[in-house]
Motif scaffolding. Sequence first.
Motif, mmCIF file in Angstrom:
data_model
loop_
_atom_site.group_PDB
_atom_site.id
_atom_site.type_symbol
_atom_site.label_atom_id
_atom_site.label_comp_id
_atom_site.label_asym_id
_atom_site.label_seq_id
_atom_site.Cartn_x
_atom_site.Cartn_y
_atom_site.Cartn_z
ATOM 1 N N PRO A 7 0.820 -1.217 0.000
ATOM 2 C CA PRO A 7 0.000 0.000 0.000
ATOM 3 C C PRO A 7 0.854 1.267 0.000
ATOM 4 O O PRO A 7 1.963 1.283 0.526
ATOM 5 N N ARG A 11 -2.525 4.030 3.406
ATOM 6 C CA ARG A 11 -3.475 2.949 3.132
ATOM 7 C C ARG A 11 -3.065 1.668 3.852
ATOM 8 O O ARG A 11 -1.893 1.411 4.083
ATOM 9 N N LEU A 87 -8.884 -2.583 1.006
ATOM 10 C CA LEU A 87 -7.903 -1.538 1.217
ATOM 11 C C LEU A 87 -8.598 -0.342 1.850
ATOM 12 O O LEU A 87 -9.584 0.176 1.309
#
Length: 99
Positions: A7, A11, A87
Amino acid sequence: MARKLIPLLDRILVEKVVAPTKSAGGILLPESAAASKVNSGIVIATGPGGRTRDGNVIPVSVKEGDTVMLPEYGGTALKLGEKEYVLYRDDDILGILEN
């Protein structure tokens, strides 16, 4: 070839905890009851963190392996290989569940 997602920024990649379909006594639970209780997950990977206007990094508030409380809606669902993940941004995570 296995794919790995790292990520970016703030995130967080989460694998949702699958609700049990059977009770401890072996009774089958209806899908609607099991699906409504899935609001936690395990952190698989995190980004380095967000940045301030000055360029300083603000680290994410969770680490890999943490069990976290998730919002009912939100996140970006994705599939890597055979597994499904979500996510989230760091500020979407509601809290860390401790044992």
